[in-house]
Write a protein that holds these residues in place. Sequence first.
Motif, PDB file in Angstrom:
ATOM      1  N   GLN A  88       0.842  -1.205   0.000  1.00 53.77           N
ATOM      2  CA  GLN A  88       0.000   0.000   0.000  1.00 53.77           C
ATOM      3  C   GLN A  88       0.879   1.259   0.000  1.00 53.77           C
ATOM      4  OE1 GLN A  88      -2.344   0.664   3.459  1.00 53.77           O
ATOM      5  NE2 GLN A  88      -3.783   1.990   2.385  1.00 53.77           N
ATOM      6  N   GLU A  89       1.939   1.219   0.806  1.00 50.87           N
ATOM      7  CA  GLU A  89       2.858   2.368   0.858  1.00 50.87           C
ATOM      8  C   GLU A  89       3.575   2.548  -0.489  1.00 50.87           C
ATOM      9  OE1 GLU A  89       3.589   4.404   3.916  1.00 50.87           O
ATOM     10  OE2 GLU A  89       4.077   5.620   2.169  1.00 50.87           O
ATOM     11  N   GLN A  90       3.982   1.437  -1.111  1.00 49.14           N
ATOM     12  CA  GLN A  90       4.643   1.536  -2.424  1.00 49.14           C
ATOM     13  C   GLN A  90       3.732   2.281  -3.406  1.00 49.14           C
ATOM     14  OE1 GLN A  90       5.986  -2.302  -3.955  1.00 49.14           O
ATOM     15  NE2 GLN A  90       6.511  -3.017  -1.914  1.00 49.14           N
ATOM     16  N   ARG A  91       2.454   1.916  -3.390  1.00 48.45           N
ATOM     17  CA  ARG A  91       1.518   2.543  -4.343  1.00 48.45           C
ATOM     18  C   ARG A  91       1.329   4.030  -4.029  1.00 48.45           C
ATOM     19  NH1 ARG A  91      -1.194  -2.517  -3.716  1.00 48.45           N
ATOM     20  NH2 ARG A  91      -2.580  -1.635  -2.151  1.00 48.45           N
ATOM     21  N   LEU A  92       1.147   4.317  -2.722  1.00 45.53           N
ATOM     22  CA  LEU A  92       0.964   5.721  -2.315  1.00 45.53           C
ATOM     23  C   LEU A  92       2.142   6.580  -2.756  1.00 45.53           C
ATOM     24  CD1 LEU A  92      -0.282   5.573   1.390  1.00 45.53           C
ATOM     25  CD2 LEU A  92      -1.334   6.833  -0.509  1.00 45.53           C
ATOM     26  N   GLN A  93       3.351   6.047  -2.522  1.00 45.67           N
ATOM     27  CA  GLN A  93       4.565   6.798  -2.854  1.00 45.67           C
ATOM     28  C   GLN A  93       4.674   7.007  -4.363  1.00 45.67           C
ATOM     29  OE1 GLN A  93       6.737   8.289  -0.741  1.00 45.67           O
ATOM     30  NE2 GLN A  93       5.428   7.652   0.943  1.00 45.67           N
ATOM     31  N   LYS A  94       4.357   5.969  -5.137  1.00 46.54           N
ATOM     32  CA  LYS A  94       4.467   6.101  -6.601  1.00 46.54           C
ATOM     33  C   LYS A  94       3.479   7.140  -7.119  1.00 46.54           C
ATOM     34  CE  LYS A  94       6.238   1.491  -7.249  1.00 46.54           C
ATOM     35  NZ  LYS A  94       6.354   0.261  -8.020  1.00 46.54           N
ATOM     36  N   GLU A  95       2.259   7.071  -6.589  1.00 45.34           N
ATOM     37  CA  GLU A  95       1.228   8.006  -7.030  1.00 45.34           C
ATOM     38  C   GLU A  95       1.673   9.444  -6.765  1.00 45.34           C
ATOM     39  OE1 GLU A  95      -2.403   7.155  -4.995  1.00 45.34           O
ATOM     40  OE2 GLU A  95      -3.545   7.352  -6.847  1.00 45.34           O
ATOM     41  N   SER A  96       2.197   9.685  -5.568  1.00 46.18           N
ATOM     42  CA  SER A  96       2.557  11.077  -5.280  1.00 46.18           C
ATOM     43  C   SER A  96       3.851  11.490  -5.975  1.00 46.18           C
ATOM     44  CB  SER A  96       2.564  11.367  -3.783  1.00 46.18           C
ATOM     45  OG  SER A  96       3.533  10.614  -3.174  1.00 46.18           O
ATOM     46  N   LEU A  97       4.777  10.536  -6.193  1.00 45.86           N
ATOM     47  CA  LEU A  97       5.998  10.875  -6.940  1.00 45.86           C
ATOM     48  C   LEU A  97       5.666  11.311  -8.368  1.00 45.86           C
ATOM     49  CD1 LEU A  97       8.715   8.190  -6.107  1.00 45.86           C
ATOM     50  CD2 LEU A  97       8.910  10.658  -5.959  1.00 45.86           C
ATOM     51  N   VAL A  98       4.748  10.591  -8.993  1.00 48.71           N
ATOM     52  CA  VAL A  98       4.365  10.943 -10.365  1.00 48.71           C
ATOM     53  C   VAL A  98       3.715  12.332 -10.369  1.00 48.71           C
ATOM     54  CG1 VAL A  98       2.803  10.371 -12.282  1.00 48.71           C
ATOM     55  CG2 VAL A  98       4.160   8.574 -11.206  1.00 48.71           C
ATOM     56  N   PHE A  99       2.777  12.537  -9.454  1.00 49.76           N
ATOM     57  CA  PHE A  99       2.065  13.823  -9.398  1.00 49.76           C
ATOM     58  C   PHE A  99       3.036  14.983  -9.153  1.00 49.76           C
ATOM     59  CE2 PHE A  99      -0.256  17.175  -7.179  1.00 49.76           C
ATOM     60  CZ  PHE A  99      -1.290  17.394  -8.075  1.00 49.76           C
ATOM     61  N   GLU A 100       3.885  14.816  -8.151  1.00 51.08           N
ATOM     62  CA  GLU A 100       4.820  15.905  -7.804  1.00 51.08           C
ATOM     63  C   GLU A 100       5.807  16.191  -8.930  1.00 51.08           C
ATOM     64  OE1 GLU A 100       6.770  14.893  -4.141  1.00 51.08           O
ATOM     65  OE2 GLU A 100       4.876  14.898  -3.033  1.00 51.08           O
ATOM     66  N   SER A 334       4.284   5.952 -20.147  1.00 51.99           N
ATOM     67  CA  SER A 334       5.640   6.280 -19.703  1.00 51.99           C
ATOM     68  C   SER A 334       6.118   5.314 -18.621  1.00 51.99           C
ATOM     69  CB  SER A 334       5.633   7.692 -19.118  1.00 51.99           C
ATOM     70  OG  SER A 334       6.678   7.853 -18.199  1.00 51.99           O
ATOM     71  N   CYS A 335       7.417   4.983 -18.647  1.00 50.95           N
ATOM     72  CA  CYS A 335       7.959   4.179 -17.544  1.00 50.95           C
ATOM     73  C   CYS A 335       8.961   4.984 -16.712  1.00 50.95           C
ATOM     74  CB  CYS A 335       8.553   2.869 -18.047  1.00 50.95           C
ATOM     75  SG  CYS A 335       9.745   3.086 -19.345  1.00 50.95           S
ATOM     76  N   HIS A 336       8.964   6.315 -16.904  1.00 51.56           N
ATOM     77  CA  HIS A 336       9.802   7.134 -16.012  1.00 51.56           C
ATOM     78  C   HIS A 336       9.182   8.516 -15.831  1.00 51.56           C
ATOM     79  CE1 HIS A 336      13.120   8.852 -13.888  1.00 51.56           C
ATOM     80  NE2 HIS A 336      13.712   7.682 -13.872  1.00 51.56           N
ATOM     81  N   PRO A 337       8.794   8.862 -14.586  1.00 58.02           N
ATOM     82  CA  PRO A 337       8.081  10.130 -14.367  1.00 58.02           C
ATOM     83  C   PRO A 337       8.870  11.374 -14.787  1.00 58.02           C
ATOM     84  CG  PRO A 337       8.298   8.909 -12.290  1.00 58.02           C
ATOM     85  CD  PRO A 337       8.949   8.081 -13.352  1.00 58.02           C
ATOM     86  N   VAL A 338      10.208  11.339 -14.665  1.00 54.64           N
ATOM     87  CA  VAL A 338      10.981  12.551 -14.995  1.00 54.64           C
ATOM     88  C   VAL A 338      10.953  12.800 -16.502  1.00 54.64           C
ATOM     89  CG1 VAL A 338      13.245  13.640 -14.947  1.00 54.64           C
ATOM     90  CG2 VAL A 338      12.430  12.401 -12.942  1.00 54.64           C
ATOM     91  N   SER A 339      11.161  11.748 -17.301  1.00 62.41           N
ATOM     92  CA  SER A 339      11.133  11.981 -18.751  1.00 62.41           C
ATOM     93  C   SER A 339       9.707  12.332 -19.201  1.00 62.41           C
ATOM     94  CB  SER A 339      11.717  10.800 -19.533  1.00 62.41           C
ATOM     95  OG  SER A 339      11.065   9.609 -19.210  1.00 62.41           O
TER      96      SER A 339
END
Length: 384
Positions: A88-100, A334-339
């Motif tokens: 659950q934490e992995q998903r939460l972190q990924k979601e917010s990393l992509v958004f941010e 996409s497989c990388h949020p920065v690109s």
Amino acid sequence: MTATSQIQIKIEKMAIGGAGIARHDGLVIFVPQAAPEDELLVEFTAKKKNFAEARIIKILKPGPSRRDPPCKVAYICGGCNWQHLSEQEQRLQKESLVFETIKKFNPSLEFTHLPIKESPRVFRYRNRIQPKFKNGQLGFFARNSHDIVEIDDCLITEEVLTKKFPEIKKWASHQKSGEVLRLEAYISDQEEVHFSLITDVDDGVGFSQVNRFQNEDLIQTVLDWSNIESGQNHYAQVFDLYAGSGNFTIPLLNQFKASSVMAVEMNAKLVERGRAQNKEKRLSYFTSDVESYLKRAHLTENDLVVLDPPRAGTSEYIMRTLASAKPKKIIYISCHPVSLARDLKWFFDWNQKMGHNYKLSRLQTFEMFPQTDHVETIAELKVD
Ligand SMILES: C[S@@+](CC[C@H](N)C(=O)[O-])C[C@H]1O[C@@H](n2cnc3c(N)ncnc32)[C@H](O)[C@@H]1O
């Protein structure tokens, strides 16, 4: 390191690349194997002007989502870097990393951010791996090293494949080389396990989605989002850029029966496999670099463009070409949020210059790679 280089910190959140982040005396500190809200005693391993890296000396108080990794080599193997976090934490972190990340590059961009899609499997989901072999040891490279971590199982890999490890090991031990052997093992469409060497002249089977369970939903989402909403009954042309062996191309060809479909992929092996899947005249497969292809392609306002680039993303030229051509809809996987964030910035800057009115209409994160910090995202761009 001296005792003075040790400090106490509290982890705020996870960062791209997989480390935990804390702040201390104006420094951002990256700590591998940390978890959100961990209270840690850490020691600096590198110090730059605005950021530092540190390693955990002691976990003073574990964060609520920290757990013992189910795999016994999780802390040393270079494969999974988030097994110590709950799913659950992995998903939460990924979601917010992509958004941010999208917001950091594009502060004024407004969009609907749909909830992350869970993977049907959180372990035993990988159907293709690239293990290493040397001196009788089969395994993966250790984190930040070329030492081999020996394994007799890999919990994120499908069991039908890991059961073949003894056979793969025996086969590899008969290959003549004092060097590290790079291997590839995968489950074919016929459910058979294949393995071979990766060499400078043979770089393996090429790209395929490794989580076939979640890939079904990814394809369905691309098809659902591609649907024409009003005013028109088909796209003139459907472009699948970075098409691989046709993961999205063939479903798109079947969904848009009145459209010409153009698939562009630079790996000749994948193009051959894609072509073998469907011989319809409406489908044209191009063995080409996407940028070179777009220099000679004729995109129109009645087209759909799907693009699924590698981790490095596309180029400014490609994003500007797409914004200029004004296709009806663009779906970017996409497989990388920065690109992705950088490519969207290139796109929207050019969109504004051209006076076009594209919107990032929706964005959704997909859990394709549980137990790692890797993340997949789909973005829909359409003219308002
Ligand atoms: C993330 S994969 C996506 C493949 C496919 N869409 C799928 O879902 O299986 C990216 C693909 O782009 C191809 N590729 C990488 N750089 C490229 C380029 N500059 N031009 C064309 N294809 C490229 C790779 O060979 C790979 O097959």
